[in-house]
Design a protein around this motif. Structure first.
Motif, PDB file in Angstrom:
ATOM      1  N   GLU A 151     -14.320  55.401 -10.956  1.00 27.41           N
ATOM      2  CA  GLU A 151     -14.660  54.970 -10.666  1.00 27.41           C
ATOM      3  C   GLU A 151     -15.320  53.470 -10.945  1.00 27.41           C
ATOM      4  OE1 GLU A 151     -17.047  54.414  -6.250  1.00 27.41           O
ATOM      5  OE2 GLU A 151     -16.680  55.976  -6.828  1.00 27.41           O
TER       6      GLU A 151
ATOM      7  N   ARG B  72     -14.908  51.851 -13.985  1.00 25.50           N
ATOM      8  CA  ARG B  72     -14.038  51.574 -15.087  1.00 25.50           C
ATOM      9  C   ARG B  72     -13.357  50.515 -13.533  1.00 25.50           C
ATOM     10  NH1 ARG B  72     -10.782  54.535 -19.657  1.00 25.50           N
ATOM     11  NH2 ARG B  72     -12.600  55.454 -20.404  1.00 25.50           N
ATOM     12  N   ARG B  73     -12.437  50.684 -12.592  1.00 20.33           N
ATOM     13  CA  ARG B  73     -12.016  49.698 -11.730  1.00 20.33           C
ATOM     14  C   ARG B  73     -13.286  48.676 -11.277  1.00 20.33           C
ATOM     15  NH1 ARG B  73      -9.935  54.865 -10.031  1.00 20.33           N
ATOM     16  NH2 ARG B  73     -11.403  55.052  -8.495  1.00 20.33           N
TER      17      ARG B  73
ATOM     18  N   GLU C 158     -13.023  46.184 -13.958  1.00 22.40           N
ATOM     19  CA  GLU C 158     -11.942  45.372 -14.470  1.00 22.40           C
ATOM     20  C   GLU C 158     -11.602  44.238 -13.939  1.00 22.40           C
ATOM     21  OE1 GLU C 158      -9.127  49.074 -14.631  1.00 22.40           O
ATOM     22  OE2 GLU C 158      -9.280  49.366 -16.992  1.00 22.40           O
TER      23      GLU C 158
END
Length: 67
Positions: free
Chosen positions: A24, A26-27, A30
Motif C-alpha cells: 500500500e 509503495r502504491r 508510486e
C-alpha cells in the motif's frame, strides 16, 4: 492511459525504504512520483542557464556576493 515501467537511480537508504515498505505504501509513493514527474515534464521548460541566472540575480539583489 497505459502504464509503463522506468528505472531511476536512488541512494541506498531510499531503495531500502521502498523495498521494505508495504504494498500500500509503495502504491502511494508510486502515485506521488508519477504525478510529480508528469508536472516536471508537461509544462514549458526553461533552459538551466536561464534559471541559474535568475537565481543569481535574486541572490545579488539580496546582497549575496560570489565570495
Amino acid at each position: 492511459m497505459s502504464i509503463e515501467t522506468i528505472s531511476i537511480s536512488v541512494d541506498s537508504d531510499t531503495a531500502q525504504a521502498f523495498c521494505e515498505a508495504s504494498p500500500e505504501e509503495r502504491r502511494k509513493w508510486e502515485l506521488l512520483l508519477r504525478l510529480r514527474l508528469r508536472e516536471l515534464t508537461s509544462g514549458p521548460t526553461r533552459p538551466l542557464a536561464e534559471i541559474m541566472d535568475e537565481i543569481g540575480a535574486a541572490a545579488e539583489a539580496r546582497g549575496i556576493t560570489p565570495e
